[in-house]
Structure formats: C-alpha cells, structure tokens
Design a protein around this motif. Structure first.
Motif, PDB file in Angstrom:
ATOM      1  N   LEU A  13       0.808  -1.168  -0.057  1.00 37.57           N
ATOM      2  CA  LEU A  13       0.065   0.003  -0.062  1.00 37.57           C
ATOM      3  C   LEU A  13       0.931   1.206   0.109  1.00 37.57           C
ATOM      4  O   LEU A  13       0.359   2.292  -1.021  1.00 37.57           O
ATOM      5  N   PRO A  14       1.841   1.535   0.687  1.00 38.50           N
ATOM      6  CA  PRO A  14       2.674   2.755   0.748  1.00 38.50           C
ATOM      7  C   PRO A  14       3.721   2.666  -0.545  1.00 38.50           C
ATOM      8  O   PRO A  14       3.562   3.762  -0.998  1.00 38.50           O
ATOM      9  N   ALA A  28       0.630   4.074  -3.097  1.00 40.04           N
ATOM     10  CA  ALA A  28       0.554   5.571  -2.848  1.00 40.04           C
ATOM     11  C   ALA A  28       1.761   6.276  -3.113  1.00 40.04           C
ATOM     12  O   ALA A  28       1.556   7.396  -3.847  1.00 40.04           O
TER      13      ALA A  28
END
Length: 75
Positions: free
Chosen positions: A35-36, A39
């Motif tokens: 997820l990071p 993003a």
C-alpha cells in the motif's frame, strides 16, 4: 569453606545467547509494504504530469459542506 566476595554480575556467554537473540525477526503483512508503494507511485505520477490536471466540476455544496465540517472540528 571460602565464600566468594562478589557474586557474578553476568551470565556465561552460552546463557546470554538464549536470553538475547542476535537479531529480532520482524514479519510484515503483504499490504504493509504494497500500500505505501502504490500510494508513492500514484503521488509520483501526479507530480510528474501536473499539466494534465483539470479543475474539479463537483457541486459547490460539497465544498461548503467540507468547509463547514472543518470549521466545526476546529472549535
């Protein structure tokens, strides 16, 4: 019988290895890394192509609602 004047303040090396491991093992779930990274990639794409950005055509009521919510939270 002689008694030692000072007790041992540390354990032998074999005992310390059981108490203090050489390194800590940390396991992360897959999403904690993915997820990071996703993003970061999305933000990087937005920074790299700012000329393609267009103004939002949303209803002004939504903007007023967000503004009013922020004012209430600031109190």
């Amino acid at each position: 019988m002689p008694v030692p004047a000072h007790p041992r303040s540390h354990r032998p090396a074999a005992d310390r290895a059981e108490v203090l491991p050489d390194r800590a093992e940390v396991r992360l779930p897959w999403w904690a890394v993915t997820l990071p990274a996703v993003a970061f990639g999305a933000l990087l794409l937005m920074i790299m192509s700012p000329g393609q950005a267009q103004a939002a055509t949303a209803d002004p009521a939504i903007g007023q609602l967000i503004e009013r919510t922020l004012q209430l939270l600031a109190r």
